[in-house]
Design a protein around this motif. Structure first.
Motif, mmCIF file in Angstrom:
data_model
loop_
_atom_site.group_PDB
_atom_site.id
_atom_site.type_symbol
_atom_site.label_atom_id
_atom_site.label_comp_id
_atom_site.label_asym_id
_atom_site.label_seq_id
_atom_site.Cartn_x
_atom_site.Cartn_y
_atom_site.Cartn_z
ATOM 1 N N LEU A 1 -1.523 16.891 -1.284
ATOM 2 C CA LEU A 1 -0.214 16.339 -1.611
ATOM 3 C C LEU A 1 -0.229 15.500 -2.880
ATOM 4 O O LEU A 1 -1.222 14.858 -3.196
ATOM 5 N N ARG A 2 0.884 15.507 -3.578
ATOM 6 C CA ARG A 2 1.116 14.539 -4.648
ATOM 7 C C ARG A 2 1.426 13.197 -4.003
ATOM 8 O O ARG A 2 1.851 13.130 -2.839
ATOM 9 N N SER A 3 1.266 12.110 -4.765
ATOM 10 C CA SER A 3 1.521 10.778 -4.205
ATOM 11 C C SER A 3 2.967 10.636 -3.753
ATOM 12 O O SER A 3 3.252 10.069 -2.696
ATOM 13 N N SER A 4 3.907 11.168 -4.547
ATOM 14 C CA SER A 4 5.327 11.077 -4.175
ATOM 15 C C SER A 4 5.612 11.884 -2.916
ATOM 16 O O SER A 4 6.431 11.483 -2.074
ATOM 17 N N GLU A 5 4.946 13.023 -2.776
ATOM 18 C CA GLU A 5 5.145 13.849 -1.588
ATOM 19 C C GLU A 5 4.635 13.145 -0.336
ATOM 20 O O GLU A 5 5.248 13.228 0.732
ATOM 21 N N LEU A 6 3.539 12.434 -0.490
ATOM 22 C CA LEU A 6 2.965 11.710 0.652
ATOM 23 C C LEU A 6 3.871 10.554 1.071
ATOM 24 O O LEU A 6 4.186 10.389 2.258
ATOM 25 N N THR A 7 4.284 9.736 0.111
ATOM 26 C CA THR A 7 5.084 8.554 0.454
ATOM 27 C C THR A 7 6.484 8.932 0.927
ATOM 28 O O THR A 7 7.141 8.139 1.611
ATOM 29 N N LYS B 1 12.621 6.269 8.715
ATOM 30 C CA LYS B 1 12.058 7.504 9.251
ATOM 31 C C LYS B 1 10.781 7.901 8.522
ATOM 32 O O LYS B 1 10.169 8.917 8.870
ATOM 33 N N LYS B 2 10.397 7.106 7.513
ATOM 34 C CA LYS B 2 9.196 7.441 6.745
ATOM 35 C C LYS B 2 7.962 7.382 7.652
ATOM 36 O O LYS B 2 7.833 6.487 8.496
ATOM 37 N N LEU B 3 7.065 8.309 7.449
ATOM 38 C CA LEU B 3 5.861 8.387 8.280
ATOM 39 C C LEU B 3 4.920 7.221 8.031
ATOM 40 O O LEU B 3 4.433 6.590 8.966
ATOM 41 N N LEU B 4 4.682 6.915 6.774
ATOM 42 C CA LEU B 4 3.666 5.929 6.411
ATOM 43 C C LEU B 4 4.297 4.594 6.028
ATOM 44 O O LEU B 4 5.256 4.552 5.250
ATOM 45 N N LEU B 5 3.732 3.525 6.575
ATOM 46 C CA LEU B 5 4.258 2.187 6.358
ATOM 47 C C LEU B 5 3.173 1.286 5.790
ATOM 48 O O LEU B 5 1.979 1.540 5.977
ATOM 49 N N ASN B 6 3.594 0.218 5.104
ATOM 50 C CA ASN B 6 2.615 -0.735 4.588
ATOM 51 C C ASN B 6 2.293 -1.802 5.634
ATOM 52 O O ASN B 6 2.780 -1.739 6.775
ATOM 53 N N TYR B 7 1.519 -2.781 5.257
ATOM 54 C CA TYR B 7 1.057 -3.778 6.224
ATOM 55 C C TYR B 7 2.180 -4.670 6.737
ATOM 56 O O TYR B 7 2.041 -5.337 7.767
ATOM 57 N N ARG B 8 3.322 -4.646 6.035
ATOM 58 C CA ARG B 8 4.477 -5.433 6.471
ATOM 59 C C ARG B 8 5.438 -4.613 7.324
ATOM 60 O O ARG B 8 6.488 -5.094 7.727
ATOM 61 N N GLY B 9 5.082 -3.375 7.579
ATOM 62 C CA GLY B 9 5.952 -2.511 8.357
ATOM 63 C C GLY B 9 7.072 -1.886 7.548
ATOM 64 O O GLY B 9 8.028 -1.344 8.107
ATOM 65 N N GLU C 1 8.355 0.673 4.113
ATOM 66 C CA GLU C 1 7.996 1.982 3.574
ATOM 67 C C GLU C 1 6.892 1.857 2.522
ATOM 68 O O GLU C 1 6.951 1.000 1.653
ATOM 69 N N LEU C 2 5.894 2.709 2.634
ATOM 70 C CA LEU C 2 4.792 2.708 1.678
ATOM 71 C C LEU C 2 5.264 3.260 0.344
ATOM 72 O O LEU C 2 5.880 4.328 0.282
ATOM 73 N N THR C 3 4.981 2.546 -0.740
ATOM 74 C CA THR C 3 5.358 2.986 -2.084
ATOM 75 C C THR C 3 4.156 3.644 -2.768
ATOM 76 O O THR C 3 3.014 3.535 -2.308
ATOM 77 N N GLN C 4 4.406 4.299 -3.893
ATOM 78 C CA GLN C 4 3.315 4.912 -4.650
ATOM 79 C C GLN C 4 2.379 3.836 -5.197
ATOM 80 O O GLN C 4 1.173 4.052 -5.274
ATOM 81 N N GLN D 1 -1.667 3.421 -4.378
ATOM 82 C CA GLN D 1 -2.749 3.248 -5.342
ATOM 83 C C GLN D 1 -3.647 2.079 -4.952
ATOM 84 O O GLN D 1 -4.880 2.136 -5.116
ATOM 85 N N LYS D 2 -3.059 1.021 -4.414
ATOM 86 C CA LYS D 2 -3.853 -0.118 -3.954
ATOM 87 C C LYS D 2 -4.756 0.293 -2.797
ATOM 88 O O LYS D 2 -5.896 -0.168 -2.693
ATOM 89 N N ILE D 3 -4.264 1.160 -1.939
ATOM 90 C CA ILE D 3 -5.074 1.654 -0.828
ATOM 91 C C ILE D 3 -6.251 2.471 -1.353
ATOM 92 O O ILE D 3 -7.368 2.370 -0.848
ATOM 93 N N MET D 4 -6.001 3.266 -2.399
ATOM 94 C CA MET D 4 -7.085 4.039 -2.998
ATOM 95 C C MET D 4 -8.188 3.117 -3.514
ATOM 96 O O MET D 4 -9.383 3.375 -3.338
ATOM 97 N N LYS D 5 -7.778 2.023 -4.162
ATOM 98 C CA LYS D 5 -8.756 1.065 -4.684
ATOM 99 C C LYS D 5 -9.557 0.429 -3.540
ATOM 100 O O LYS D 5 -10.755 0.191 -3.673
ATOM 101 N N LYS D 6 -8.880 0.163 -2.420
ATOM 102 C CA LYS D 6 -9.571 -0.442 -1.278
ATOM 103 C C LYS D 6 -10.593 0.529 -0.684
ATOM 104 O O LYS D 6 -11.691 0.120 -0.289
ATOM 105 N N LEU D 7 -10.247 1.806 -0.635
ATOM 106 C CA LEU D 7 -11.187 2.800 -0.111
ATOM 107 C C LEU D 7 -12.476 2.811 -0.940
ATOM 108 O O LEU D 7 -13.578 2.889 -0.392
ATOM 109 N N ILE D 8 -12.310 2.735 -2.255
ATOM 110 C CA ILE D 8 -13.467 2.726 -3.142
ATOM 111 C C ILE D 8 -14.259 1.436 -2.961
ATOM 112 O O ILE D 8 -15.495 1.436 -2.907
ATOM 113 N N SER D 9 -13.558 0.320 -2.865
ATOM 114 C CA SER D 9 -14.219 -0.973 -2.680
ATOM 115 C C SER D 9 -15.001 -1.022 -1.378
ATOM 116 O O SER D 9 -16.141 -1.478 -1.335
#
Length: 302
Positions: A146-152, A208-216, A218-221, A225-233
Motif C-alpha cells: 500500500l501507499r501511505s495515503s491508501e493505508l491511512t 470509521k478509519k481502521l488505524l488510529l493514533n495513540y490519542r484514538g 485518525e492516523l495521518t501520513q 512516518q513517525k511510526i516508521m522511525k520508531k520501528l527503526i529505532s
C-alpha cells in the motif's frame, strides 16, 4: 470559467488525478503564466502562441538550474494545458508539442531485504497496545504493497474478511481489491476485537478509519512516518525507511518469488505496465549479485 479553472476541472474530473498531482500541474501553469507576464512576452499563458516562447521558457528553466526531472514535468504539464485549450477552442497551436524534454536518468527504487523486514517484525512488542497496531501497519504495508495515503485512508468497511481481501482507494480515485493472507486476516480480526476499541476509547471522535493514533484519532501520513522511525529505532538500526520503500520491497519480493509482472501491476494499482517494469531491474540486479556470489566457478581459473 477562465483557463485556469478549465484546466483544473479537466485534471480533477476528466483525468481523476490526485490532489497533489493537480496542485503540481496548476503550479507549473502558474509559474509559466508569471514568466510570460514578467518577461512581457505576451499578455498571459493563453496569449503565448509562438513556439519560440516555449523554447525560451525551456532555456530559462535550464539557466535557473532546475533538475531534469522538474523540467520534464513542467514541460509535460504545459503540453497538456495547451492540448486542453485547443480542445476548448481557446487557441490554435500547442507551442510545447515539439519541445523535447531532457532525458531523465533511471533511478532504481530503494528497497529493504526480506531479512531486514523480518527483523523489523521481530523487534515489535506485540503485547502492547501500540505495538500490536504497529505490527499490523507493517504487515499491511509489506503484505499488500500500500501507499501511505491508501493505508491511512483504510476504513473498517473496506475490510472484507470473509473474502480475504481489502478494498483500496488508490491514486486518481481508482479503486482496486487486494487479497490478504490468512495470517493477516487473523491479525485484523484481533485488532478490531481487542485493540482498536481501546484506542478509540481515548477520544470522543467517531471515525470509521481502521488505524488510529495513540490519542484514538485518525492516523495521518505524518503520524505514519513517525511510526516508521520508531520501528527503526526499536530495531537499533540506522537506515531510513518509508512506507514507499516497503511498497517497493513488496513488489520486488513478489517478483523474486516468481510472480507475473502483470499481477504485480494490478496489486500495486499501476495504470501502466511500464511503471511496474522498473522493479524487474531491481530483481535482475539481485539475481546477478547472487549469481556472482554463489556460483561455484566464480573464483576458479580455466
Amino acid at each position: 470559467m477562465n483557463y485556469f479553472e478549465i484546466f483544473e476541472n479537466y485534471l480533477k474530473n476528466e483525468k481523476n488525478y490526485s490532489d497533489n498531482t493537480v496542485i503540481s500541474y496548476m503550479k507549473d501553469l502558474k509559474d509559466f503564466d508569471n514568466f510570460i507576464i514578467r518577461e512581457e512576452l505576451a499578455s498571459d499563458a493563453l496569449g503565448a502562441t509562438r513556439p519560440r516562447l516555449a523554447r525560451h521558457y525551456l532555456s530559462y528553466l535550464e539557466d535557473e538550474a532546475f533538475s531534469k526531472k522538474s523540467i520534464a514535468r513542467k514541460i509535460s504539464s504545459l503540453r497538456t494545458f495547451y492540448k486542453i485549450m485547443i480542445m476548448n477552442n481557446l487557441i490554435d497551436v500547442n507551442i510545447f508539442e515539439n519541445i523535447e524534454t531532457p532525458k531523465i536518468p533511471k533511478r532504481l527504487p530503494k528497497v529493504i531485504s526480506e531479512n531486514e523486514i523480518s527483523y523489523l517484525f521481530e523487534c515489535i512488542d506485540k503485547e502492547s497496545l501500540l505495538g500490536y497496531r504497529n505490527y499490523l501497519i507493517l504487515e499491511l504495508l509489506f503484505s499488500c504493497g500500500l501507499r501511505s495515503s491508501e493505508l491511512t485512508n483504510l476504513e473498517i468497511g473496506d475490510i472484507r474478511l470473509t473474502r480475504n481481501e481489502i478494498l483500496i482507494h488508490g491514486k486518481g480515485s481508482k479503486d482496486r481489491y487486494v487479497p490478504i493472507h490468512d495470517n493477516l486476516n487473523e491479525q485484523i480480526k484481533n485488532y478490531l476485537t481487542n485493540y482498536r476499541p481501546k484506542l478509540i476509547s481515548k477520544s470522543d471522535l467517531e471515525t470509521k478509519k481502521l488505524l488510529l493514533n495513540y490519542r484514538g484519532e485518525e492516523l495521518t501520513q505524518r503520524g505514519l512516518q513517525k511510526i516508521m522511525k520508531k520501528l527503526i529505532s526499536d530495531a537499533n538500526e540506522t537506515y531510513q525507511i518509508s512506507p514507499h520503500m516497503i511498497r517497493h520491497s513488496f513488489a520486488t519480493t513478489l517478483l523474486n518469488h516468481g510472480a507475473d509482472l502483470r499481477v504485480v501491476q494490478e496489486l500495486l494499482g499501476h495504470e501502466h505496465l511500464k511503471t511496474t517494469q522498473i522493479y524487474t531491474e531491481v530483481t535482475n540486479k539481485t539475481l546477478k549479485e547472487k549469481f556472482e556470489k554463489l556460483h561455484p566457478r566464480r573464483a576458479k581459473n580455466d
